[in-house]
Design an enzyme around this catalytic site. Structure first.
Site, mmCIF file in Angstrom:
data_model
loop_
_atom_site.group_PDB
_atom_site.id
_atom_site.type_symbol
_atom_site.label_atom_id
_atom_site.label_comp_id
_atom_site.label_asym_id
_atom_site.label_seq_id
_atom_site.Cartn_x
_atom_site.Cartn_y
_atom_site.Cartn_z
ATOM 1 N N GLY A 64 3.765 -1.559 -4.948
ATOM 2 C CA GLY A 64 4.624 -2.733 -4.789
ATOM 3 C C GLY A 64 5.175 -3.060 -6.172
ATOM 4 N N MET B 52 0.882 -1.164 0.000
ATOM 5 C CA MET B 52 0.000 0.000 0.000
ATOM 6 C C MET B 52 0.927 1.223 0.000
ATOM 7 S SD MET B 52 -3.098 0.889 -0.217
ATOM 8 C CE MET B 52 -4.242 -0.370 0.318
ATOM 9 N N ASP C 209 4.656 12.370 -11.951
ATOM 10 C CA ASP C 209 4.982 11.382 -10.910
ATOM 11 C C ASP C 209 5.684 10.203 -11.570
ATOM 12 O OD1 ASP C 209 5.105 9.627 -8.809
ATOM 13 O OD2 ASP C 209 2.951 9.529 -8.433
ATOM 14 N N GLY D 68 6.343 -5.714 -7.556
ATOM 15 C CA GLY D 68 5.814 -6.918 -8.186
ATOM 16 C C GLY D 68 4.412 -6.698 -8.720
ATOM 17 N N GLY E 125 15.577 7.629 -21.617
ATOM 18 C CA GLY E 125 15.245 6.393 -22.334
ATOM 19 C C GLY E 125 15.901 5.176 -21.709
ATOM 20 N N ASP F 152 8.507 0.040 -13.226
ATOM 21 C CA ASP F 152 7.675 -1.180 -13.177
ATOM 22 C C ASP F 152 6.852 -1.318 -14.463
ATOM 23 O OD1 ASP F 152 8.648 -1.579 -10.627
ATOM 24 O OD2 ASP F 152 7.025 -0.422 -9.718
ATOM 25 N N GLY G 180 0.442 8.285 -9.001
ATOM 26 C CA GLY G 180 0.187 6.982 -8.366
ATOM 27 C C GLY G 180 0.846 5.858 -9.139
ATOM 28 N N ASN H 5 2.853 -3.916 -9.338
ATOM 29 C CA ASN H 5 2.823 -2.916 -10.420
ATOM 30 C C ASN H 5 3.197 -3.562 -11.759
ATOM 31 O OD1 ASN H 5 2.376 -1.098 -8.363
ATOM 32 N ND2 ASN H 5 4.432 -0.209 -8.400
HETATM 33 O O1 RIB Z 1 8.497 1.084 -8.040
HETATM 34 C C1 RIB Z 1 7.521 1.784 -7.335
HETATM 35 C C2 RIB Z 1 7.082 0.986 -6.153
HETATM 36 O O2 RIB Z 1 8.162 0.858 -5.271
HETATM 37 C C3 RIB Z 1 5.966 1.604 -5.331
HETATM 38 O O3 RIB Z 1 4.698 1.243 -5.765
HETATM 39 C C4 RIB Z 1 6.299 1.142 -3.922
HETATM 40 O O4 RIB Z 1 5.344 0.296 -3.378
HETATM 41 C C5 RIB Z 1 7.656 0.469 -4.027
HETATM 42 O O5 RIB Z 1 7.545 -0.886 -4.060
#
Ligand code: RIB
Length: 292
Positions: free
Chosen positions: A39, A12, A239, A41, A218, A245, A280, A43
């Site tokens: 997180g 979270m 952001d 993983g 890049g 991810d 986010g 994401n």
């Molecule tokens: O890479 C971004 C993530 O890193 C965030 O969502 C946070 O939870 C951390 O794991």
């Protein structure tokens, strides 16, 4: 199209937007506060699912409201959560400070540290040769190592995003087909901050293909004895949380479609670039229709 298996964290995220980063021992007033599903993983799994892949997730959450909410959100994305386990630790959490689109993140791993080798084994039981295993370093290191080895023995394609940076992670390179560090993580692996030198060093020492993500510059990768830089479009970043991810998830989707590496990277750059225009971690991850 092959399937994508993500073993990793579910957090979270608690984000404060601030005019600047506080100094040590200082309290400052921020602008706003929000929570979002995150997180590394989760994401990456969400990115792969939104971009059209068949995704399964292996993770561990606490027996608490955050864990329940995070798991339900993955189900909503169409991700197989049969291997999202529960432990007595609390669900992982990340405290994020966001200043002018850039961030610092502190993760309390909590239940993420409780994913076991046995759980990884159950998770990969039905994986086929050519399926993809995508891992990061927010779960137990030994479990990640075990999962990578097991995946290689099953002739899966293995992808490691070595985040957060860990000096030990070069030990994992021999079990990876691709390693995707950002600049900080690359320096932690090679001890050198020259990107070209570091990419060559990984390529010379291991059989994996290194891809370095370079934020607004890049990415860079190794091809035919040379280091190739691929630029990305310039956008106004609001952001950057989760951009790496999104890159990793998107890269695996293109890989699962048997695209050549340069196409995979161009697709990943496009998706990651779009993600920084929204706030986010998971809320900013694009869908295939956004990319088209
Ligand atoms: O890479 C971004 C993530 O890193 C965030 O969502 C946070 O939870 C951390 O794991």
């Amino acid at each position: 199209m092959s399937d994508i298996y993500v073993l990793g964290s579910m957090n979270m995220d608690m984000t404060v937007v601030s005019p600047r980063f506080p100094k040590l021992g200082e309290t400052i007033n921020g602008h706003s506060f929000s929570t979002a599903h995150g997180g590394k993983g989760a994401n990456q799994a969400v990115a792969a699912a939104r971009l059209g892949a068949n995704v399964s997730m292996c993770a561990c959450i606490g027996k608490d409201a955050n864990g329940k909410e995070l798991k339900e959100s993955l189900e909503y994305e169409g991700i197989n959560t049969d291997y999202v386990f529960e432990s007595d630790s609390s669900t992982g959490a990340a405290v994020i400070t966001l200043v002018d689109g850039d961030n610092t993140i502190i993760v309390a791993k909590g239940a993420n540290a409780d994913v076991t080798c046995r759980q990884a084994e159950l998770f990969l039981d039905k994986a086929k040769p050519g399926d993809i295993l995508l891992v990061q370093l927010e779960t137990d290191f030994k479990t990640v190592e075990y999962a990578l080895k097991l995946a290689k023995s099953k002739k899966m394609i293995t992808v490691l995003n070595p985040a957060p940076a860990d000096p030990e992670c070069s030990a994992l390179c021999e079990f990876c087909d691709y390693i995707i560090p950002n600049e900080t993580e690359l320096k932690t692996i090679t001890g050198n901050d020259d990107i070209e030198f570091s990419i060559r060093k990984i390529k010379d020492n291991y059989s994996c293909i290194p891809v370095a993500t370079l934020g607004s510059q890049g990415c860079a990768f190794y091809r035919n004895e040379s280091v190739v830089f691929l630029p990305c479009e310039k956008v106004k970043a609001v952001d950057t949380t989760g951009a790496g991810d999104t890159f990793c998830g998107a890269f695996c989707v293109a890989l699962s479609n048997d695209e050549p590496i340069e196409n995979c990277l161009k697709f990943a750059l496009k998706c990651a670039t779009l993600s920084v225009t929204k706030t986010g971690a998971q809320p900013s991850i694009p869908f295939l229709k956004d990319i088209k």
